[in-house]
Design an enzyme around this catalytic site. Structure first.
Site, PDB file in Angstrom:
ATOM      1  N   SER A  39      48.395  28.838 -43.568  1.00  0.00           N
ATOM      2  CA  SER A  39      48.277  29.582 -44.659  1.00  0.00           C
ATOM      3  C   SER A  39      46.970  29.866 -44.685  1.00  0.00           C
ATOM      4  O   SER A  39      46.110  29.020 -44.716  1.00  0.00           O
ATOM      5  CB  SER A  39      49.120  29.510 -45.868  1.00  0.00           C
ATOM      6  N   GLU A  40      46.692  31.036 -44.808  1.00  0.00           N
ATOM      7  CA  GLU A  40      45.264  31.405 -44.726  1.00  0.00           C
ATOM      8  C   GLU A  40      43.833  30.586 -46.148  1.00  0.00           C
ATOM      9  O   GLU A  40      43.154  30.765 -46.246  1.00  0.00           O
ATOM     10  CB  GLU A  40      44.603  33.102 -45.184  1.00  0.00           C
ATOM     11  N   ASN A  41      45.148  30.514 -47.573  1.00  0.00           N
ATOM     12  CA  ASN A  41      44.462  30.188 -48.240  1.00  0.00           C
ATOM     13  C   ASN A  41      44.299  28.767 -48.674  1.00  0.00           C
ATOM     14  O   ASN A  41      43.297  28.043 -49.350  1.00  0.00           O
ATOM     15  CB  ASN A  41      44.933  29.856 -49.599  1.00  0.00           C
TER      16      ASN A  41
ATOM     17  N   SER B  50      39.305  27.445 -43.354  1.00  0.00           N
ATOM     18  CA  SER B  50      40.564  28.184 -43.181  1.00  0.00           C
ATOM     19  C   SER B  50      40.204  29.567 -42.145  1.00  0.00           C
ATOM     20  O   SER B  50      41.013  29.753 -41.382  1.00  0.00           O
ATOM     21  CB  SER B  50      40.977  28.761 -44.332  1.00  0.00           C
TER      22      SER B  50
END
Lengths: 223, 226, 223, 226
Positions: free
Chosen positions: C59-61, C101
């Site tokens: 997840s990009e966070n 990320s």
């Protein structure tokens, strides 16, 4: 010519030893500064920080907050500084990889870096990584990043070469490390600032006159 | 099921091609993948480009790879250290091409390769002979040099602990170039001191996530010193 | 025209539900892949990965290896995915900051990203972040990085808009997210590849003919 | 002695100037420095540029700072989220300037600021209207866009634990922009849930070294929910 400089004691000239140079430089490091000490003489500075000051030393191979050499038998082989000497970690230390460590250096977060040098020019140029432009087997390491990245760059070196050639010059003859970055120089004979007008004398060792210092310096010294 | 551990060094090094660019972790003697370098010598690939901070010393590790004539080109920040006799001999006799890169620029070029950044401007080196011929631009108050990402075909790294997904932790100054090189190569091979079961490594303390690691050889220090 | 495509059962057309689309896409995800699922329909895919495959979701966070939503009462308020939904961490998960990320995303380390889209063009262009060029209050998030960074980009979307307008087009009318990146499309009516020659049919849902699919598609479909 | 803890939010925010660029950590509701944003509202600085992933929602935090008319310009990747009514109203009425930046480019521009990289090329956004007017260059097989470092005058961040040197750890997805923004601002202010004695935080697990932190306010969650 300022009084405090003229008032150097009479008597034979007493050049500073490396430890004395290190002590003198350490006296100018403020409480709370983050400092990188270049390989060689500058590393001696860590031993001379006044006890009432908390100074955090960075090593470019990825240590922030390293401490003195370990006692015999307490060596952790995984803890070395940039000079490949065994060190310890202080309480509060943090570990970094190379990209993060040089982000810290290049990103102007260090209050100070003290470097050794072959030559420093009156405009603040520094040459400290190669002694000729045809160096047979060169090595640069982190010198260029440190010289450019730290908020202040001080140099600690002998005032002349072993052959008596001045190391403080009008223009560096050796390959440059960085341009216009040095602000202060600690030698065995004097402390000097690099100003827009060139070298300016801050302090002479006992027994030396400004004229004698100028005689072993290849650029004008403002007094 | 994902299991990146391989049973032998030979399997770890399988497929490395002549002419490949090999990234080698380590700073001084710390964090060097000595076992994997020995494996590379045995594997036989030649005409290599090696990217490393140092060029080895004495007759072991990188120095032995150099001595075996496998390296055509070295990208390095500090090749000349006490004991780097093999490097010095090869370099002076013109049998080894050297690209000297400031240490921070070397780290950042590797980081850029892993991060999908093809090129960046840095103030480091501007105005010095190390950047002769490179594009320069005034940005803010400083002259800056355009530097390009440095990709590897293979990265050889050393770490402290690994799990089967390839998650890695390091120890002390053993991080150095290892976590920076792991994402920068098409094939990343790690030698590790310790193994952990999946879930034993706290997600908060993993330095190299397994996505960057392809093969792992478990190589405890006892074995190394045997 | 290939046999396997012609052999679609006769009978009324049965478009896939969102869950069926997700299950169909999940079937094509290989063991060991690292996958980012875009906000919206693609997140459903996580529920349909075959039990014999280990797939690691990013997840990009800043999560790598997150798991399903927590049970009621087991929510950690500090664990959310990019869609701001509460998630859990699997054994083997790792945590990242935003720069690391997106280094992972942009650096081509993800095997796959599945995105929702407004339009996909026959050349692989994708438009999925804004519906007009004068969007009153735009938002882009990580869409552009994901579309460019993943090794494979698949799109999961309804084959047409609610108004029946084709979403598979010759050229995107909406603002582009990235150019030429989509390789496969899962819709409620079909699975299609994007090839150098344009859209190519992989699979039709039961009861639909290739001609019927072409009628709701604004670019030629190779069969 | 180094002690970066300050006893009050007011002291933490002292000296923020009108027109300053403020970096604000957080993603969604996680890792947002709500206490410091409230402190900034009380402190009174105006004509601010705010850099943040989201633009707040409802009537709290960033949304309240926007509603108070203190923000002239927003640099943001995803301002429009459910509940971002104040942002939408200000933006549509032309009272708020918006620079929309892809999330990865936002993160990388902040990272570049902290890392002394003045500019870099990235493939993200090439060919889209978000990069209209920016320098573009073909690098490798892709068109890339030149993006510049994004510096803050002040960073407001949230972390899990701090010691008096300013070393920080985070929790879960609470890292997000916080460790990236800390090095990118001239003055970095952290609110933290927990405090640790110097030496309690393992050097291997510190995410933000204290060098990047100037002031810390201890703000346990209980107080936050009081």
């Amino acid at each position: 010519m300022r009084d405090d400089i003229l008032s150097a004691e009479a008597g034979p000239c007493r050049p500073r030893s490396r430890e004395e140079m290190a002590r003198r430089a350490a006296a100018d490091i403020a409480d709370g500064w983050y400092v990188n000490l270049g390989i060689g003489i500058p590393t001696l500075i860590a031993n001379h920080v006044p006890a009432d000051r908390e100074v955090i030393f960075q090593s470019e191979n990825g240590l922030l907050g390293f401490g003195p050499a370990p006692d015999e038998g307490m060596i952790d082989p995984y803890l070395i500084n940039a000079g490949k000497q065994h060190v310890t970690l202080l309480k509060g230390a943090a570990l970094l990889h190379q990209a993060d460590s040089f982000a810290m250096i290049r990103g102007r977060h260090l209050d100070l870096c003290v470097l050794g040098a072959f030559q420093v020019a009156a405009n603040g140029d520094i040459a400290n990584w190669a002694t000729s432009s045809n160096d047979a087997a060169p090595a640069v390491g982190g010198a260029m990043d440190l010289a450019l990245g730290a908020r202040r760059v001080w140099v600690m070196m002998e005032h002349t070469t072993r052959e008596g050639e001045p190391r403080l010059v009008e223009s560096c003859a050796y390959p440059l490390t960085a341009l216009g970055v040095v602000s202060r120089i600690y030698t065995n004979l004097a402390v000097l600032d690099v100003t827009p007008q060139g070298f300016r004398l801050v302090e002479l060792v006992a027994g030396l006159t400004a004229a004698e210092l100028q005689a072993v310096t290849a650029a004008p010294i403002l007094v | 099921m994902i299991d990146k551990f391989v049973p032998s060094v030979a399997e770890a090094l399988a497929g490395v091609k002549d002419g490949a660019t090999i990234l080698v972790g380590g700073f001084g003697a710390v964090g060097q993948p000595d076992l994997l370098i020995e494996g590379l010598i045995a594997q036989g690939a030649s005409a290599l480009t090696v990217v490393a901070n140092n060029a080895g010393y004495g007759q072991v590790g990188l120095a032995r790879l150099l001595a075996a004539g496998r390296v055509r080109r070295l990208v390095c920040s500090y090749p000349r250290i006490p004991g780097s006799v093999i490097f010095e001999e090869l370099y002076k006799s013109g049998r080894l091409e050297l690209e000297l890169v400031p240490q921070g620029t070397l780290a950042e070029r590797l980081r850029a390769a892993g991060a999908g950044i093809p090129a960046f401007f840095t103030p480091t080196g501007a105005g010095t002979r190390l950047v002769d011929g490179k594009e320069t631009r005034r940005l803010g108050a400083r002259d800056c040099v355009l530097e390009h990402a440095l990709h590897g075909d293979v990265a050889l790294i050393q770490a402290w602990t690994a799990d089967r997904w390839g998650n890695l932790t390091y120890r002390g100054s053993g991080r150095n170039f290892n976590p920076v090189m792991a994402p920068a190569a098409a094939l990343t091979i790690a030698q590790v001191e310790h193994t952990a079961q999946l879930g034993e490594l706290d997600p908060e303390v993993i330095v190299t996530p397994g996505i960057y690691v392809d093969r792992i050889v478990h190589h405890p220090a006892e074995a190394a010193h045997a």
